[in-house]
Write a protein that holds these residues in place. Structure first.
Motif, PDB file in Angstrom:
ATOM      1  N   LEU A 147      15.222   8.944   7.598  1.00 51.78           N
ATOM      2  CA  LEU A 147      15.045   9.863   6.499  1.00 51.78           C
ATOM      3  C   LEU A 147      15.334   9.316   5.090  1.00 51.78           C
ATOM      4  N   THR A 148      15.168   8.558   4.784  1.00 52.69           N
ATOM      5  CA  THR A 148      14.929   8.166   3.300  1.00 52.69           C
ATOM      6  C   THR A 148      13.805   7.511   3.181  1.00 52.69           C
ATOM      7  N   ALA A 149      12.993   6.794   4.541  1.00 53.30           N
ATOM      8  CA  ALA A 149      11.523   6.842   4.555  1.00 53.30           C
ATOM      9  C   ALA A 149      10.780   8.499   4.433  1.00 53.30           C
ATOM     10  N   LEU A 150      11.614   9.504   5.296  1.00 54.72           N
ATOM     11  CA  LEU A 150      10.532  10.513   5.208  1.00 54.72           C
ATOM     12  C   LEU A 150      10.651  11.020   4.092  1.00 54.72           C
ATOM     13  N   PHE A 209       0.541  -1.212   0.139  1.00 56.96           N
ATOM     14  CA  PHE A 209       0.323   0.107   0.180  1.00 56.96           C
ATOM     15  C   PHE A 209       1.300   1.051   0.426  1.00 56.96           C
ATOM     16  N   PRO A 210       1.482   1.531  -1.440  1.00 54.34           N
ATOM     17  CA  PRO A 210       2.795   2.572  -0.865  1.00 54.34           C
ATOM     18  C   PRO A 210       1.929   3.848  -0.343  1.00 54.34           C
ATOM     19  N   MET A 211       0.854   3.849  -1.151  1.00 58.93           N
ATOM     20  CA  MET A 211       0.065   5.618  -0.042  1.00 58.93           C
ATOM     21  C   MET A 211       0.035   5.393   0.801  1.00 58.93           C
ATOM     22  N   GLN A 212       0.189   4.414   1.738  1.00 58.36           N
ATOM     23  CA  GLN A 212      -0.312   4.306   3.489  1.00 58.36           C
ATOM     24  C   GLN A 212       0.738   5.492   3.942  1.00 58.36           C
ATOM     25  N   LEU A 213       0.704   6.474   3.933  1.00 65.94           N
ATOM     26  CA  LEU A 213       1.303   7.525   4.446  1.00 65.94           C
ATOM     27  C   LEU A 213       2.301   7.855   5.904  1.00 65.94           C
ATOM     28  N   GLU A 214       0.755   7.238   6.931  1.00 71.91           N
ATOM     29  CA  GLU A 214       1.168   6.730   7.695  1.00 71.91           C
ATOM     30  C   GLU A 214       1.981   6.075   7.951  1.00 71.91           C
ATOM     31  N   ALA A 215       2.475   4.881   7.374  1.00 68.49           N
ATOM     32  CA  ALA A 215       3.443   3.989   7.543  1.00 68.49           C
ATOM     33  C   ALA A 215       4.334   4.850   6.940  1.00 68.49           C
ATOM     34  N   TYR A 216       5.079   5.410   6.854  1.00 67.22           N
ATOM     35  CA  TYR A 216       6.333   5.789   6.395  1.00 67.22           C
ATOM     36  C   TYR A 216       7.004   6.408   7.886  1.00 67.22           C
ATOM     37  N   ASP A 217       5.631   7.329   7.864  1.00 73.06           N
ATOM     38  CA  ASP A 217       6.333   7.864   9.920  1.00 73.06           C
ATOM     39  C   ASP A 217       6.511   7.157  10.793  1.00 73.06           C
ATOM     40  N   TRP A 218       5.617   6.237  10.875  1.00 75.14           N
ATOM     41  CA  TRP A 218       6.132   4.973  11.753  1.00 75.14           C
ATOM     42  C   TRP A 218       7.210   4.224  11.781  1.00 75.14           C
ATOM     43  N   LEU A 219       7.471   4.956  10.381  1.00 77.99           N
ATOM     44  CA  LEU A 219       9.194   3.455   9.962  1.00 77.99           C
ATOM     45  C   LEU A 219      10.500   3.946  10.074  1.00 77.99           C
ATOM     46  N   ALA A 220       9.760   5.693  10.034  1.00 80.83           N
ATOM     47  CA  ALA A 220      11.068   6.541  10.546  1.00 80.83           C
ATOM     48  C   ALA A 220      11.257   6.557  11.615  1.00 80.83           C
ATOM     49  N   LEU A 260       4.951  19.229   8.370  1.00 81.93           N
ATOM     50  CA  LEU A 260       5.487  18.584   9.531  1.00 81.93           C
ATOM     51  C   LEU A 260       5.904  17.236   9.089  1.00 81.93           C
ATOM     52  N   ARG A 261       6.304  17.081   8.432  1.00 84.97           N
ATOM     53  CA  ARG A 261       7.571  15.701   7.518  1.00 84.97           C
ATOM     54  C   ARG A 261       8.681  16.836   7.321  1.00 84.97           C
ATOM     55  N   GLN A 262       8.599  17.861   6.802  1.00 81.79           N
ATOM     56  CA  GLN A 262      10.257  18.893   7.056  1.00 81.79           C
ATOM     57  C   GLN A 262      10.532  19.205   7.643  1.00 81.79           C
ATOM     58  N   GLN A 263       9.571  19.598   9.245  1.00 81.95           N
ATOM     59  CA  GLN A 263      10.022  19.328  10.434  1.00 81.95           C
ATOM     60  C   GLN A 263      11.278  18.829  10.815  1.00 81.95           C
ATOM     61  N   GLN A 264      10.133  17.135  10.871  1.00 81.51           N
ATOM     62  CA  GLN A 264      10.963  16.357  11.115  1.00 81.51           C
ATOM     63  C   GLN A 264      12.108  15.758  10.546  1.00 81.51           C
ATOM     64  N   ILE A 265      12.307  15.761   9.220  1.00 85.38           N
ATOM     65  CA  ILE A 265      13.663  15.724   8.490  1.00 85.38           C
ATOM     66  C   ILE A 265      14.624  16.423   8.440  1.00 85.38           C
ATOM     67  N   ALA A 266      14.998  18.060   8.769  1.00 86.20           N
ATOM     68  CA  ALA A 266      15.183  19.091   9.691  1.00 86.20           C
ATOM     69  C   ALA A 266      15.969  18.516  10.427  1.00 86.20           C
TER      70      ALA A 266
END
Lengths: 251, 540
Positions: free
Chosen positions: B253-256, B229-240, B268-274
């Motif tokens: 960083l790759t996941a985000l 489910f590549p569009m399940q974006l919350e999964a990327y946040d938890w993976l990070a 929020l994701r940009q802030q997390q990456i920073a």
């Protein structure tokens, strides 16, 4: 000097479509443009433009309180078709680029049929065609309801062109599948549109008028799966109304 | 009850006049009487400040200012929407829930353009029914009463309405996660998965693995979800998060970044990456993300003055120059009358002037920092307070340093990770034992107060025991032990000397605070059950 490299390919595609590039070479620099991405963003832009066009049409229409000119029916019909085709192209692009997955949830089938009837409502109000929707109130189905109702709606839209006066939209449980039927009282599918299993249905149908609509619904049917089985479509002329019958099987 | 648009206050937010007219026309045809229009995000918010709307139809694309999602976020943040209001985001995006989604701020529904009157009415009716069905849960959540919300959710589930069942199960599992009742949540997710392979149930299991610190299993589960489910974006946040927890910042960083590529609008994701990139000292990536966050923040309630100071500090290290002062004035301009922003600006100014050798100006800014810190320091985020403390130490202000550190330790005494950070900072400037003895002292104080309270309780001096412990909450607001003991004593008091509405409400507030502090269900669940029993038997 301009060098153009275009790739021609068939659906269903491998996930590598977005790596096909057209290189525009100029004397000073080389620009690399992802053609499918441009295609997708253009389609998106066309959709926006179409949506404004439809708003304008409906405004014009509201200025005719009593007898509306019959051209409005045609305008609405054509813009519906255009919109559905653009939507389907865009979705197919996204599936190919791995930017898409189904949003599956348990849906009430009655709600899905209501949505399809609603989508057709303004159009039907202007025509003589009768759309009948039938299903049990307690029939439920795991599916991406937005996508399924859009896909079926397109086919109902098509059926309006080929039916005589009646379209029957129904759904019922058959074993492990929920099956959606669209039946009409027209002349039936021509020979090259008939397919009785998911195996023989596919690429070769993508030639005629409704090729995209059928291909689209076949693609998303296949994406619905549960355990070992996945969805498929059937086309035949076994309509209870005497014309074409389309069936969508979702596990 | 059926939806009657006649009595509903409706807001139509849409930048294009033609579309606005069409929407209004459709709504009037459906009997609507009270329609307010807004042609921009700012005006939509202004209208919501004035009127409490029942229905908001908001286009995603609102021209140059805020977009529809940002309007929703701001409205929720400012509590401009009543809990039963319907917010529908209108968009031409085909799968909006995935592309536009922000984790906590989903609209009640999306409406995909084009649509006709019948479709709009269907959608409104469905939202209305759902809101009504879930009202008993929402109303408790609105008050912060998680356990009552769970009780009401259970009641609704028992009604066995097939149409609501999956939604209720999802809510029930999420509520279980909120009170750290992992057992219940896991059972629900596994049950659902037996019936159907749904991504939210799989995500739930991965989150549980994460909460149990089983990061390997969490990562495996999340990667599986993303593959399918590549569009399940919350999964990327938890993976990070899971990668970060194992120390693999690069993978986080790759996941985000993958998530940002699919949905670029999420600040929020940009802030997390920073923050992550800063941690890994990948300055270029951090700065790019800070810049993106600043840009996205212009119209977002999630904008943060931290993005400015993060960027400025990185640039300062690399190449100190007076252009950095522009960044400081941008910061002040973007956050007028914001104490945190003023503190950050003063701290930065002092550092920049210092780096440029302008010592008089640097000293002036420093004094400004100290003064602002006295005024607002306690409300500032802890990372900023740590920074201010260090600046003070450099200037030889050991007293201010000491004061801030003590306060930080007191307010974070249960947070082992942060205490480690404090110890690190202190070790570099004050030597090894400084932080340890401070922490030890605070812990001792806590033990003393707690013992004192408990022995007063044992002597039957309930009022005095509560007095001492409640005073301690003022001083050590985030300590789990004290909050838990207060709750226990209050329940005892309710049992022995009878319930009043006020006492029950107060006990409930402490239970809610305990949940908020992360006290798990196995410790607090029993107390909640007891309170519910006491409230229902004795309060008649």
């Amino acid at each position: 000097m301009t060098k153009l490299v275009a790739y021609k390919r068939n659906w269903p595609a491998s996930p590598a479509l977005n790596s096909n590039k057209i290189d525009f070479m100029t004397d000073s620099q080389a620009l690399t443009v992802h053609f499918p991405a441009i295609l997708a963003s253009s389609v998106h832009d066309m959709k926006n433009s179409l949506s404004n066009l439809r708003a304008l049409i409906s405004q014009l229409e509201s200025q005719y309180p009593e007898s509306k000119p019959p051209e409005f029916k045609q305008l609405e019909f054509e813009s519906n078709r255009l919109n559905n085709s653009l939507m389907q192209l865009l979705t197919l692009y996204k599936i190919d680029a791995s930017q898409f997955n189904l949003n599956v949830d348990e849906s009430c089938v009655r709600d899905i049929l209501d949505e399809i009837v609603a989508q057709q409502s303004s159009l039907l109000a202007l025509s003589e065609i009768e759309l009948i929707a039938e299903c049990d109130d307690d029939l439920f189905c795991f599916c991406d309801s937005t996508l399924v109702s859009n896909a079926i709606s397109t086919l109902v839209n098509n059926a309006q062109r080929y039916c005589h006066s009646k379209i029957l939209l129904s759904a019922r449980q058959e074993g492990e599948y929920v099956v959606f039927y669209i039946e009409d009282d027209g002349a039936g599918y021509p020979q090259n549109f008939l397919a009785d299993s998911q195996k023989t249905f596919g690429i070769d149908v993508v030639t005629g008028n409704t090729g995209l609509g059928l291909f689209f619904v076949a693609t998303i049917a296949k994406m619905h799966h549960q355990g070992g089985s996945h969805g498929y479509i059937k086309t035949d002329n076994a309509s209870s109304l005497g014309g074409a019958r389309f069936s969508l099987y979702l596990p | 009850m059926k939806l009657n648009l006649n009595s509903q206050h409706i807001l139509v937010a849409e930048d294009q006049a033609v579309m606005r007219e069409t929407l209004k026309h459709i709504l009037y045809e459906m009997n609507a009487q009270r329609i307010v229009e807004a042609e921009s995000g700012v005006n939509a918010i202004a209208a919501m400040r004035k009127t409490s709307f029942d229905i908001v139809l908001c286009d995603y694309n609102l021209g140059t200012g805020k977009n529809g999602q940002q309007v929703l976020e701001e409205a929720k943040h400012l509590k401009l929407l009543p809990f039963n209001a319907i917010f529908i985001l209108v968009t031409s995006e085909q799968n909006p829930g995935m592309v536009l989604s922000a984790v906590d701020n989903k609209p009640d529904d999306y409406l995909i353009k084009p649509f006709n009157g019948q479709q709009l009415l269907n959608r409104l009716e469905r939202c209305f029914m759902r809101k009504q069905a879930l009202a008993d849960i929402e109303i408790e959540l609105d008050q912060g009463n998680l356990y009552q919300a769970i009780g009401n959710c259970e009641k609704l589930l028992a009604q066995n309405d097939k149409k609501m069942r999956m939604q209720l199960l999802k809510i029930r599992a999420e509520l279980a996660l909120k009170i750290s009742d992992l057992k219940t949540a896991k059972a629900i997710y596994l049950d659902v998965l037996l019936e159907r392979d749904l991504p939210w149930a799989r995500l739930g299991l991965a989150v549980i693995a994460f909460m149990q610190a089983d990061y390997e299993q969490a990562i495996e589960g999340l990667q599986d979800i993303i593959l399918q489910f590549p569009m399940q974006l919350e999964a990327y946040d938890w993976l990070a998060k899971a990668h970060e927890a194992t120390g693999n910042i690069q993978a986080a960083l790759t996941a985000l970044n993958q998530a940002i590529e699919l949905s670029p609008q999420t600040i929020l994701r940009q802030q997390q990456i920073a923050l992550l990139a800063d941690k890994a000292e990948q300055v270029d990536i951090a700065n790019k993300a800070y810049r993106a966050a600043i840009k996205l923040g212009k119209h977002s309630v999630h904008k943060s003055s931290r993005d400015f100071s993060g960027l400025a500090k990185n640039l300062l290290k690399n190449n100190p120059n007076s252009n950095l002062l522009n960044l400081v004035s941008d910061l002040l301009e973007q956050f007028p009358n914001d104490p945190e922003a003023r503190l950050r600006a003063a701290t930065l100014e002092s550092e920049i002037y210092g780096a440029l050798g302008k010592n008089v100006l640097a000293q002036e800014s420093y004094e400004k920092t100290v003064k602002l810190n006295e005024q607002f320091g306690q409300e500032a985020p802890r990372e900023l307070r740590l920074e201010i403390a260090q600046a003070c130490f450099k200037k030889g202000d050991a007293e201010v340093f000491d004061h801030i550190m003590q306060d930080l330790i007191k307010t974070n005494i249960d947070d082992k990770k942060f205490l480690e950070t404090i110890t690190q900072v202190c070790t570099t400037v004050m030597g090894e034992n400084y932080a340890e003895s401070l922490i030890h002292r605070v812990k001792q104080e806590l033990v003393d107060i707690n013992n004192n309270g408990v022995s007063l309780f044992k002597e039957g001096k309930i009022k005095e025991a509560l007095g001492i412990l409640e005073q301690a909450v003022g001083n050590l607001p985030n300590n789990q032990t004290i909050v838990l003991n207060i709750t226990k004593i209050m329940l005892h008091d309710l049992k022995t000397s009878g319930s009043t509405m006020a006492k029950v409400q107060k006990a409930q507030a402490y239970i809610n605070k305990a949940v908020q502090l992360g006290i798990t269900h196995d410790k607090i669940g029993g107390l909640q059950t007891e309170l519910a029993r006491l409230a229902s038997t004795k309060l008649k």
